[in-house]
Design an enzyme around this catalytic site. Structure first.
Site, mmCIF file in Angstrom:
data_model
loop_
_atom_site.group_PDB
_atom_site.id
_atom_site.type_symbol
_atom_site.label_atom_id
_atom_site.label_comp_id
_atom_site.label_asym_id
_atom_site.label_seq_id
_atom_site.Cartn_x
_atom_site.Cartn_y
_atom_site.Cartn_z
ATOM 1 N N ASP A 12 45.798 35.142 36.764
ATOM 2 C CA ASP A 12 46.051 35.993 37.550
ATOM 3 C C ASP A 12 47.264 37.127 36.931
ATOM 4 O O ASP A 12 48.323 37.023 38.386
ATOM 5 C CB ASP A 12 46.326 35.883 38.928
ATOM 6 C CG ASP A 12 44.990 34.901 39.181
ATOM 7 O OD1 ASP A 12 43.626 35.481 38.845
ATOM 8 O OD2 ASP A 12 45.149 34.155 40.462
ATOM 9 N N GLU A 228 36.837 41.354 42.958
ATOM 10 C CA GLU A 228 38.261 40.823 43.171
ATOM 11 C C GLU A 228 38.786 41.318 42.140
ATOM 12 O O GLU A 228 38.841 41.801 40.934
ATOM 13 C CB GLU A 228 38.425 39.649 43.397
ATOM 14 C CG GLU A 228 38.181 38.134 41.797
ATOM 15 C CD GLU A 228 38.487 37.007 42.275
ATOM 16 O OE1 GLU A 228 38.072 36.893 43.320
ATOM 17 O OE2 GLU A 228 37.825 36.525 41.135
HETATM 18 O O1 FUB Z 1 43.456 32.536 41.242
HETATM 19 C C1 FUB Z 1 42.525 32.808 42.833
HETATM 20 C C2 FUB Z 1 42.244 33.616 43.021
HETATM 21 O O2 FUB Z 1 41.689 33.355 41.717
HETATM 22 C C3 FUB Z 1 42.548 35.275 42.535
HETATM 23 O O3 FUB Z 1 43.125 35.686 43.643
HETATM 24 C C4 FUB Z 1 41.325 35.663 42.056
HETATM 25 O O4 FUB Z 1 41.757 37.192 41.485
HETATM 26 C C5 FUB Z 1 40.908 34.812 41.079
HETATM 27 O O5 FUB Z 1 41.313 34.650 40.229
#
Ligand code: FUB
Length: 327
Positions: A12, A228
């Protein structure tokens, strides 16, 4: 292509150019014995490191500035330090991070420091009115800052369909709206206060339109709908909102003329990488544009043990991002 960081698992990546260097603010993945599920419980991260480099030449060293924040430092947090971001305004540096509160609900916290590499001191409470995950901050040319956030399934965005202040526990888990004609849920955006530690206005839903219809993207269009990993960058006066489509594993973008949207879907930035999640940032450095992202090649495909990579990206003459393949 080799990962940028190999002594830890990192994911991320939020990259920013501060003080002439590229700083990377990633999640710090770790081994866990938590059973895998579609709620993301196995993503059980407990601290953040900050990294920086003076060059994106593959041979250039990447400095690990060490742990800058951990769960125990944050009075309101219980677990799962997920994807962070950082910002600089008026000489101060801000680390933004999602975590579950003591009730298991994701909130977003702010921590403040004097240097891009930290340390960062967390505020005692989460940002008022914050919820869900994956904060991404963008400071516009007029010095107004915005925060984009949200994530479906384990990220709990679907629990707020009745309003910003109403957490609907019935929607917890790997669920989202669906059905003929149903709109996809949009990510959220709020203007930041001058001190960068609170929202200055109402949290609003970001509208992403389909170019073919001019209507909102539909919930069942999983190859395009927001899941996301929000990110914002601005190039030649155009606002590029980019994101992950989650269960279809694309990084996509949409463009607009205002940081608040609406944005019109523009295409894919990156085809699926090895691993379930895909998450990124885009930054200009030394007059070239760079995509920071992650994959699971170093862990040989373990979804929650990821590694940050970087690759250059290009735009065509109309400002469209050229789709990249993973390397
Ligand atoms: O790293 C945890 C979660 O996985 C992140 O918040 C999301 O975007 C995904 O990458």
């Amino acid at each position: 292509m080799a990962p940028l960081i190999t002594h830890l698992y990192t994911a991320d990546p939020s990259a920013h150019v501060f003080e002439g260097r590229v700083f990377i603010y990633p999640s710090h993945d770790r081994e866990t014995d938590i059973a895998f599920n579609d709620n993301g419980d196995q993503y059980d991260m407990a601290d953040y490191h900050v990294f920086s480099t003076e060059s994106l030449d593959p041979a250039a060293p990447v400095v690990d500035h060490g742990v800058v924040l951990k769960t125990e430092d944050v009075p309101w947090a219980s677990k799962q330090l997920w994807a962070p971001d950082a910002a600089c305004k008026d000489g101060k540096y801000f680390l933004y991070f999602p975590a579950r509160d003591k009730q298991g609900i994701f909130r977003i916290g702010a921590a403040v420091g004097d240097k891009p590499e930290g340390p960062f001191v967390p505020d005692p409470e989460p940002i008022r009115g914050s919820y869900s995950i994956d904060p991404a901050t963008f400071v516009d040319e007029d010095n107004q800052a915005y925060m984009y956030f949200g994530g479906l399934w384990g990220g709990q965005l679907q629990c707020y369909q009745k309003g910003n202040d109403v957490f609907d526990a019935e929607w917890q888990g790997p669920k989202e709206p669906s059905g003929p004609g149903v709109w996809a849920l949009g990510p959220r955006v709020a203007r930041m206060s001058d001190d960068m530690r609170q929202f200055a206005g109402e949290v609003q839903e970001v509208v992403i339109l389909a170019p073919e219809t001019g209507e909102r993207i539909l919930a069942d269009h999983h190859d395009r709908r927001f899941f996301e990993a929000a990110w914002m960058h601005k190039r030649n006066g155009v606002y590029y909102f980019s994101y992950s489509t989650g269960d279809t594993h694309y990084l996509c973008y949409a463009t607009g003329t205002s940081p608040m949207g609406p944005f019109t879907y523009g295409g894919r930035i990156l085809e699926p990488v090895l691993g379930w999640t895909t998450h990124h940032s885009i930054v200009e450095f030394q007059s070239r544009w760079w995509l920071f992202h992650h994959d699971c090649e170093l862990s040989k495909g373990v979804d929650h043990l990821r590694s940050v990579k970087v690759k250059e990206i290009w735009y065509d003459n109309d400002g469209r991002i050229v789709t990249e393949k993973p390397e």
